[in-house]
Design an enzyme around this catalytic site. Structure first.
Site, PDB file in Angstrom:
ATOM      1  N   LYS A 142      70.831  12.045   1.187  1.00  0.00           N
ATOM      2  CA  LYS A 142      69.902  11.641   0.360  1.00  0.00           C
ATOM      3  C   LYS A 142      68.549  12.711   0.863  1.00  0.00           C
ATOM      4  CE  LYS A 142      69.494   7.094  -0.323  1.00  0.00           C
ATOM      5  NZ  LYS A 142      70.614   6.820   0.469  1.00  0.00           N
ATOM      6  N   GLY A 143      68.314  12.847   2.160  1.00  0.00           N
ATOM      7  CA  GLY A 143      67.605  13.544   3.085  1.00  0.00           C
ATOM      8  C   GLY A 143      66.295  14.225   2.300  1.00  0.00           C
ATOM      9  N   CYS A 144      66.860  15.327   1.580  1.00  0.00           N
ATOM     10  CA  CYS A 144      65.775  16.408   1.206  1.00  0.00           C
ATOM     11  C   CYS A 144      65.159  16.096  -0.268  1.00  0.00           C
ATOM     12  CB  CYS A 144      66.231  17.600   1.659  1.00  0.00           C
ATOM     13  SG  CYS A 144      67.481  18.311   0.587  1.00  0.00           S
ATOM     14  N   ILE A 145      63.895  15.918  -0.513  1.00  0.00           N
ATOM     15  CA  ILE A 145      63.371  15.605  -1.817  1.00  0.00           C
ATOM     16  C   ILE A 145      62.380  16.977  -1.873  1.00  0.00           C
ATOM     17  CG2 ILE A 145      62.191  14.384  -3.465  1.00  0.00           C
ATOM     18  CD1 ILE A 145      65.118  13.574  -2.956  1.00  0.00           C
ATOM     19  N   MET A 202      63.927  20.928   5.082  1.00  0.00           N
ATOM     20  CA  MET A 202      63.600  19.787   4.510  1.00  0.00           C
ATOM     21  C   MET A 202      63.551  18.725   5.168  1.00  0.00           C
ATOM     22  SD  MET A 202      62.379  21.451   1.636  1.00  0.00           S
ATOM     23  CE  MET A 202      62.149  20.150   0.678  1.00  0.00           C
TER      24      MET A 202
END
Ligand SMILES: Cc1cc2nc3c(=O)[nH]c(=O)nc-3n(C[C@H](O)[C@H](O)[C@H](O)COP(=O)(O)OP(=O)(O)OC[C@H]3O[C@@H](n4cnc5c(N)ncnc54)[C@H](O)[C@@H]3O)c2cc1C
Lengths: 100, 409
Positions: free
Chosen positions: A97-100, B157
């Site tokens: 999910k880490g990056c948004i 990110m």
């Protein structure tokens, strides 16, 4: 077992973690252009599964580098293109999910 | 007398202070806020500085102007939190104890994390615009630049305000067109993501904007190092991108104080319940804004929506009631796209940005994922709202949880 029998999610990762085993891992690896799961790749895959078990999410590259014992350079050699994403798929986990 | 302690007097900390002040009984509760710097920066304004639209004076105000009278303000760097002792050690040797702690220490860039980034060319041909220093230095560089390869690179990110890098290249396209040298400037957007943005629909639509504006996109590029001598960035898998000027978004991390406290993840972000904003590990600690590890955008608008939820949950906690208010990951971002236009996106944990209309009572609908003048005014208006409404904890005319009204699925 064939690719058709395993349910997938929207990202093409396994929909059910329970479907995963070594054979499935090898099949998923081949889809990612990785022909062989050697010992170093297994270190990463097992680490991914362990973290997922504990945290409910696959680790980021930063976490992999810090804690799996394999540095970033080698991670990219083992899983060209995207270590965190590819290793998560091969480990039978959803995309991090880490990056948004 | 019970003690409520707020760490960080930036966007989120200041909002929480203003919301809680006057609501908590002053006979029962003392509120203290800690920050290391006297100046509040309007960070969304940093984007406009390199292009001469804003200067430093447009983005600064004294923090204390936004702290209500009667607040106990401590100006010192935080050394570490000792969550098991319910106390915080400061660099000025003060020790602060608390009954309830709100952590709002934000995130910041860590250029040292990338080999060669903060080297010979730093602030000569390599700049950031996530700090006031970087944004101002870049403005100086652009003023006299006659063209060449402009590369924007996102190192890793998550970053705060994930749309800011896109806005930057859109504005660069506009700025160099105005200067009459757009044909001499090659603009190149280099990202570790598979496309222009994190979410698929928006990524494809925003990718089309890059195309239309003649901005080159390189995706899935994970920077390993900067070669200062030959002016190029090199990825872990040995791809190379040459530059004349590199605008870098270095890794964004939580403050070192969080690491020193042993409370952070690999980015120094704090494990936080994504709905209640309570710490995963300590019941009397709550986290808000960029300092959390929530799978939402790190943005001022998000911190604002979180503040509405956290306000309710803090009151519930203090009254010994269950935490009922639940944050849905709502983010609402105006994307400045150059030539007096903007794009708006609105999304949450479960719903990606969709096209359609965004109703706003009294001001009228904005268009989602489309370039309009109205969206540009929204962005311009945001600065006024930020100083006059958002920071002071006033209600904005936008619901904290996302609404599907106007969106096309
Ligand atoms: C270039 C740019 C453009 C942006 N554009 C937008 C936009 O258009 N819209 C939007 O909504 N958001 C935007 N943002 C993001 C927004 O500014 C942040 O998400 C928001 O400020 C986060 O608030 P915060 O309170 O969590 O952190 P901050 O506002 O950064 O506050 C953190 C505070 O904690 C203090 N602190 C930290 N560590 C310590 C310590 N050890 N001791 C003492 N004090 C400490 C700091 O001094 C600071 O005052 C942008 C950001 C940037 C950089």
């Amino acid at each position: 077992m064939s690719e058709l029998t395993l349910a997938r999610d929207a990202d093409g990762n396994l929909a059910n973690k329970a479907d995963w085993n070594e054979e499935a891992a090898l099949m998923l690896a081949k889809e990612e252009g990785i022909e062989l799961l050697n010992e170093r790749r297994w270190v990463v895959i097992n680490f991914m599964r362990k973290v997922f078990e504990e945290k409910g999410d696959a680790p980021s590259i930063r976490r992999l580098t810090k804690e799996s014992g394999i540095n970033t350079k080698e991670l990219y050699e083992l899983f060209p293109g995207g270590p965190a994403k590819k290793a998560a798929k091969i480990a039978g986990l959803p995309k991090p999910k880490g990056c948004i | 007398m019970k003690k409520l302690l707020i760490l960080g007097g930036g966007t989120a900390g200041t909002m929480m202070l203003n919301k809680l002040n006057g609501v908590l009984d002053a006979n029962d509760w003392q509120i203290t806020i800690v920050d290391q710097f006297e100046t509040h920066y309007y960070q969304p304004g940093f984007l406009f500085i390199p292009f001469g639209i804003y200067s430093k004076k447009d983005v600064v105000k004294p923090k204390r102007d936004y702290f209500p009278t009667g607040t106990n303000v401590v100006m010192s760097e935080i050394d570490k939190i000792e969550p098991n002792e319910n106390r915080v050690l400061l660099k000025n040797n003060q020790v602060l104890t608390y009954d309830v702690l709100i952590i709002a220490t934000g995130s910041k860039i860590s250029p040292d994390e990338i080999e060669g980034l903060k080297d010979e060319l730093w602030f000569k041909n390599i700049f950031d615009f996530y700090t006031i220093e970087g944004a101002c230095a870049l403005a100086g560089f652009f003023k006299n630049w006659q063209g060449g390869k402009l590369v924007l690179n996102i190192a890793e990110m998550p970053i705060k305000c994930p749309v800011a890098p896109l806005e930057f290249v859109f504005l660069a396209d506009w700025y160099f067109t105005e200067r009459g040298i757009r044909d001499k400037v090659e603009i190149h957007f280099v990202t570790p993501l598979p496309g222009a943005f994190t979410k698929p629909k928006a990524s494809s639509i925003l990718g089309d904007f890059l195309d239309k504006k003649n901005i080159k996109l390189t995706s899935e590029f994970s920077i390993a190092k900067v070669d200062n001598e030959n002016k190029k960035i090199i990825s872990w898998d040995e791809k190379e991108v040459p530059f004349d000027v590199l605008v870098s978004i270095p890794p964004n991390m939580g403050d070192e104080a969080i690491a020193r406290s042993g409370m952070g993840d690999e980015f120094n972000f704090i494990p936080t319940n994504k709905h209640t904003l309570q710490s995963d590990n300590y019941k009397n600690i709550f986290i808000i804004g960029d300092a959390t590890n929530l799978p939402s955008s790190k943005a001022g608008s998000v911190a604002h929506f979180e503040a509405d939820i956290l306000f309710e949950n803090i009151l519930s906690y203090i009254n010994g009631e269950p935490l009922r208010a639940s944050f849905d990951g709502h983010a609402n971002c105006f994307i400045e796209s150059g030539f007096g236009k903007g794009i708006l996106i609105d999304f949450n944990y479960d719903t990606e940005p969709l096209p359609g209309k965004f109703p706003l009572p009294g001001v009228g609908p904005f268009s989602l994922l489309e370039e309009t003048k109205m969206n540009h005014y929204g962005k311009v208006m945001f600065r006024w709202m930020y100083w006059n409404q958002l920071l002071t904890g006033k209600e904005l005319p936008i619901e904290s949880n996302m609404s599907m009204a106007g969106k096309r699925g």
